[in-house]
Design an enzyme around this catalytic site. Structure first.
Site, short mmCIF file in Angstrom:
data_model
loop_
_atom_site.label_atom_id
_atom_site.label_comp_id
_atom_site.label_asym_id
_atom_site.label_seq_id
_atom_site.Cartn_x
_atom_site.Cartn_y
_atom_site.Cartn_z
N LEU A 112 0.88 -1.17 0.00
CA LEU A 112 0.00 0.00 0.00
C LEU A 112 0.92 1.22 0.00
O LEU A 112 1.94 1.22 0.69
CB LEU A 112 -0.90 0.03 1.24
CG LEU A 112 -1.94 -1.08 1.37
CD1 LEU A 112 -2.62 -1.00 2.74
CD2 LEU A 112 -2.97 -0.99 0.27
N ASP A 113 0.56 2.25 -0.74
CA ASP A 113 1.44 3.41 -0.74
C ASP A 113 1.41 4.08 0.63
O ASP A 113 0.55 3.80 1.47
CB ASP A 113 1.12 4.38 -1.88
CG ASP A 113 -0.22 5.09 -1.70
OD1 ASP A 113 -0.44 5.68 -0.64
OD2 ASP A 113 -1.03 5.07 -2.65
N ALA A 114 2.38 4.96 0.86
CA ALA A 114 2.57 5.52 2.20
C ALA A 114 1.33 6.22 2.73
O ALA A 114 1.03 6.16 3.94
CB ALA A 114 3.77 6.48 2.20
N SER A 263 -1.90 1.19 -4.04
CA SER A 263 -3.17 1.88 -4.29
C SER A 263 -3.11 3.33 -3.85
O SER A 263 -2.29 3.69 -3.03
CB SER A 263 -4.28 1.17 -3.53
OG SER A 263 -4.35 -0.18 -3.93
#
Length: 263
Positions: A112-114, A263
């Site tokens: 998952l993006d940061a 995402s």
């Protein structure tokens, strides 16, 4: 599965099932006789059957059984601001702080993006991680996005009919408007694509940039009430569901650009 019944040719199936926590040995025997147990895809009904737990695959009523007890499966509610890696070379907060309670060396299944929070699976099962993160398996994910503007029924229709992006078209499996107020909307999106920042790009393409994004479901797993920043081991039922998913046949086609899960 081996048909040899000597002690050096494996372990009795009912003993393996009992050891895996499926049922007592007596109940496991009843399951076998009833034809509810399969080994490597074949129904086994003989109580004298022996298997090799390190190589054979067992399922009961179509649900995979975890035989290797050294494998660990953990659900994390990843908070925002944390990158999906075990060691970030830029010094940003990473996943190490959430794995300290387990002695095994865990790693994440997909990413998952940061700035996206929500459900992330951590495990030391490399084979399962590779399978579930690969786009050919089309694992379904459910996201809740808080976006700018008032999303209309027409916009929901666009998401489910397909949106053209720079790396090709993308279609939501499902989309629905949950709420809208004060110039923002909550949208639930169900996708099986793993393309880079796909939810954010889809919503921007229909004119509603994402303000906040959380993943609520990954395959058969649901985030439930697990607080942000907390991790827990999967239950036996959840492990069975995840292992069952990992053993299914992959889809024939792979969506373009589906080389990672963020995402």
């Amino acid at each position: 599965m081996t048909a040899d019944k000597s002690a050096d040719e494996g372990v009795r199936l009912q003993k393996v099932l009992a050891g895996a926590g499926v049922a007592s040995r007596r109940v496991a025997e009843e399951m076998i006789v009833a034809g509810r147990v399969r080994v490597n895809g074949t129904v086994v009904t003989e109580l004298g059957s022996r298997i090799h737990p390190d190589v054979d695959l067992v399922d009961v009523d179509g649900v995979a059984v975890q035989l290797d007890q050294s494998k660990r499966y953990v659900m994390l509610n990843k908070p925002t601001g944390v990158v999906s890696t075990m060691r970030d070379d830029r010094g940003r907060p990473d996943l190490r702080e959430f794995t300290r309670d387990w002695p095994e060396r865990l790693f994440n299944v997909g990413r998952l993006d940061a700035e996206t929070s929500g459900l992330l699976v951590l495990t030391n099962d490399g084979a399962l991680a590779q399978v579930l993160a690969h786009p050919s398996y089309g694992v379904t994910k459910v996201y809740i996005a808080k976006v700018t503007g008032q999303v209309t029924a027409q916009t929901i229709g666009r998401l489910t009919r397909g949106v053209q992006l720079e790396d090709g078209p993308i279609t939501a499996d499902k989309a629905r408007l949950l709420d809208h107020s004060r110039g923002t909307s909550l949208v639930e999106l169900t996708l099986h694509s793993g393309r880079n920042r796909i939810v954010r790009r889809m919503m921007a393409a229909v004119g509603h940039p994402v303000l906040e994004l959380v993943r609520r479901r990954f395959g058969p797993l649901q985030l439930g009430t697990l607080p942000a920043g907390r991790a827990r081991e999967l239950t036996r039922v959840e492990r069975g569901a995840l292992l069952t998913l990992s053993r299914r046949e992959p889809e024939e086609s792979t969506p373009p650009g589906a080389d990672q899960e963020t995402s």
